[in-house]
Design an enzyme around this catalytic site. Sequence first.
Site, PDB file in Angstrom:
ATOM      1  N   SER A  52       0.864  -1.178   0.000  1.00  0.00           N
ATOM      2  CA  SER A  52       0.000   0.000   0.000  1.00  0.00           C
ATOM      3  C   SER A  52       0.900   1.226   0.000  1.00  0.00           C
ATOM      4  O   SER A  52       2.077   1.141   0.379  1.00  0.00           O
ATOM      5  CB  SER A  52      -0.881   0.002   1.247  1.00  0.00           C
ATOM      6  OG  SER A  52      -1.457   1.267   1.475  1.00  0.00           O
ATOM      7  N   TYR A  87      -2.554  -1.382  10.176  1.00  0.00           N
ATOM      8  CA  TYR A  87      -2.452  -1.539   8.724  1.00  0.00           C
ATOM      9  C   TYR A  87      -1.121  -0.979   8.219  1.00  0.00           C
ATOM     10  O   TYR A  87      -0.381  -1.643   7.493  1.00  0.00           O
ATOM     11  CB  TYR A  87      -3.621  -0.809   8.075  1.00  0.00           C
ATOM     12  CG  TYR A  87      -3.675  -0.877   6.565  1.00  0.00           C
ATOM     13  CD1 TYR A  87      -4.331  -1.926   5.924  1.00  0.00           C
ATOM     14  CD2 TYR A  87      -3.101   0.118   5.782  1.00  0.00           C
ATOM     15  CE1 TYR A  87      -4.402  -1.985   4.542  1.00  0.00           C
ATOM     16  CE2 TYR A  87      -3.167   0.071   4.395  1.00  0.00           C
ATOM     17  CZ  TYR A  87      -3.820  -0.979   3.781  1.00  0.00           C
ATOM     18  OH  TYR A  87      -3.885  -1.028   2.402  1.00  0.00           O
TER      19      TYR A  87
END
Length: 282
Positions: A150, A171
């Site tokens: 990401s 995350y």
Amino acid sequence: MGRAEGKVVVITGAARGQGRSHAVRLAEEGADIIAIDICEDIDTAGYAMAGNDELDETARLVKEAGRRVVVRHADVRDYAALRAAVEEGAAELGGIDVVIPNAGILPMGSDLPVGAFTGTIDVNLVGVFNTVHATLPHLREGASVIVVGSIASFMPPMPSDVVAGAGYTGYRFAKHVLVDYVKELALQLAPTKGRVNSIHPTTVDTEMSFNKGMFQTYRPDLENPTKEDIEPILASIHAMPISYVTQADVTHAVVYLASDESRYVTGTQIKIDGGALALQRL
């Protein structure tokens, strides 16, 4: 067509979103698919996971493309269950050529408990390790491991993380660790011509990105914010005039890394981010 002809691909989180997009496109390019998904809700996620009907639809689309598919239910946090699913798929389809540990969650909200942090790491980091490690005994020479990162992989901790909450912090941490994991594993697989690379999308048009928790985090000033309400905020982080990328945009990079076109590409970090990280000088 035919860029993945005869390859066997393992994909977790295959029931919908990026997982389904990768599975169907690679099937169209000639690959057989081992499609794995939990198909159960995860308490710490804060939004609904895919169901059995969605995994069945992924399988139908793969078959419609003329390819074989093995469907298994497994939680990426459960190494034994995941290993069994992989072994069964590899036995039926004859080894593994491509691994895409795609399953992930992103809880959002400043009021989430610490379980959102640890739960996200369990899925997004431990789940990747479990997926890759379960497949290693079955990888054929020249196999390709495609880790889903990401733009958060490169983001430092910021004050806005407090608003995003414990889930986002978990995350970002998981995605940070995966950058080094890709580099180190690439060296381990290089003697067998195995490749390990990572893709790093910005926001993608999936249920993980567009749900009530995400909308309320970005627009707490609205009672019932929508996707359209957060698009200007998402657009502000990109150098290009976009708010997010499509699943297909990410799949294009996956097909390249799965194909023999990238046979000597390993240890790389491919950013699909509309210039977001360049804009921030990261």
